[in-house]
Design an enzyme around this catalytic site. Sequence first.
Site, PDB file in Angstrom:
ATOM      1  N   HIS A 198      22.539  13.401 -34.653  1.00 45.77           N
ATOM      2  CA  HIS A 198      23.818  12.831 -34.964  1.00 45.77           C
ATOM      3  C   HIS A 198      24.792  14.090 -34.459  1.00 45.77           C
ATOM      4  O   HIS A 198      25.412  14.934 -34.962  1.00 45.77           O
ATOM      5  CB  HIS A 198      23.949  12.973 -36.489  1.00 45.77           C
ATOM      6  CG  HIS A 198      25.452  12.720 -37.099  1.00 45.77           C
ATOM      7  ND1 HIS A 198      26.178  11.392 -37.060  1.00 45.77           N
ATOM      8  CD2 HIS A 198      26.203  13.345 -37.995  1.00 45.77           C
ATOM      9  CE1 HIS A 198      27.095  11.569 -37.360  1.00 45.77           C
ATOM     10  NE2 HIS A 198      27.341  12.552 -38.092  1.00 45.77           N
TER      11      HIS A 198
ATOM     12  N   CYS B  79      24.181   8.813 -41.165  1.00 43.09           N
ATOM     13  CA  CYS B  79      23.834   8.971 -39.764  1.00 43.09           C
ATOM     14  C   CYS B  79      22.915  10.384 -39.897  1.00 43.09           C
ATOM     15  O   CYS B  79      21.896  10.457 -39.394  1.00 43.09           O
ATOM     16  CB  CYS B  79      24.841   8.959 -38.919  1.00 43.09           C
ATOM     17  SG  CYS B  79      25.764   7.549 -38.727  1.00 43.09           S
TER      18      CYS B  79
HETATM   19 CA    CA Z   1      24.380   5.641 -38.762  1.00 40.22          CA
END
Ligand code: CA
Length: 488
Positions: A132, A76
């Site tokens: 993120h 991510c």
């Molecule tokens: Ca992800």
Amino acid sequence: MKQTVYSILAVTLLCLSGTNSQAQNKKPNILFIAIDDLNDWTSTLNGNPQAKTPNLKALAAKGITFTNAHCAAPACGPSRSAIMSGILPSTSGNYVNKSSLIHNPILNNSILLPEFFQQNGYYVCGAGKLFHGYHFNEEVKGRGFDEYFPSKTQDLPSFEGLKFNSKLPLGGWARQADWGPCHPDVTLDDHPDGITANWAKERLLEGELQEPFFLGAGIFQPHLPNYAPQEYFDRFPLEDIELPEGFKEDDLDDVPAAHAKMAHNPWLKRIRSTDQWKPAIQAYLACTAMVDDLIGQIVGALEKSPYADNTIIVLWSDHGFQLGEKGRWGKYSLWERATRVNLVWVAPGVTTRGTTSPRPVNLLDIYPTLASLTGCEPPKGQLEGNDLTALMKNPEADWDKTTLTVFGYKNYGLRSERYRYITYADGTEELYDHQSDRWEWENLADNPEYAEVKKEMRQELPTHHQPKGVTYIPPKPNQQKAKAKSKK
Ligand SMILES: [Ca+2]
Ligand SMILES: [Ca+2]
């Protein structure tokens, strides 16, 4: 009298031409939809027939799907940092999830995508998981956004207060290893992703957004833990669940040991030993179906809004996910199932309805493509991706480019239209021919017939891996193991 008629006519023509050029100069809005951990099992990518994604398919029918699109990193944090900066992880040194974007001097000095549009006169707003996490805290306060929901210090609506029927199928062995239906009282509107989608729908339907706008909606599922209302689980009865077609028991026998050092992951072993493989697949499918409904709702709201004809839609997932293929339950690898992503574009006047392009492209290409589609001058010397508008206009256009996924220091996965080449920091390699081997079962790296293919692909790899001013110390495998053990 005659003169008056002519003057009225002249004024009218002037006004009309003014309106025309205004319309021509009017920059398109952007609807930016991010999905977390959604792999290529979707019906638009035909990765697995069990997934049901009719709304994604309906969106694809309005524009173009890139069927050979890959992430810049299969995690991510670094994937999203690459999307938002247009800079490869091997250039920035932002390799892992925990690296904060602003503490990386290269990323911190870059013009991030939301800032870019803000500087170009856009109203920039968003909700949910676009970065993120670390972009929405007291320190960064959502740099580049005029408005964020729930707030500039919190990107995800809270899970608190939602009564999940959390049975912890793996006995609490790892925090994220959980899945199951929500408590019966919990509706889609109570789910964090439903809340994010509702915010986007309301902002679009109110019709009061300052134009041009950039509106981002970041959906968290089907990232683990996989929770969705019961109705979504009901769509996938456990007795009908099939194990992944791409799974092969001895698949890793011809893979260099380096992959395990890079992406040690014992989850599938645990899942199989507790007889949870099918329930875990069911939960991923249920959450994917829920996400698909939300995609339909957001796109439906745009269509009913005053912005429908002048808004670019880009939908992307940040990387893929292995549901048992190559013996893994997770992302964090350089194989097809972890790097291949959903990438769908609708650009009024540019894309053609229902088209697909097989050319290898990357999420890194989103930034330069949006700059090109909106006629905004991209930041000088920053962007490493490619402008995809030529492929949008002609999906089969000549394209001599390959596409790169970086995972950790000196580990690279490179995809051409036909091949996948992987090389690890220790120099070991894999090569797969997708023309005959869609599941990447047979590693051809040691086959002399493919020496030339390997040589050509190697030339596409980055030549420097340790950016100036950025210290990256790769974690030692035994440290990772110790960490995993302490979590048990
Ligand atoms: Ca992800
Ligand atoms: Ca194999």
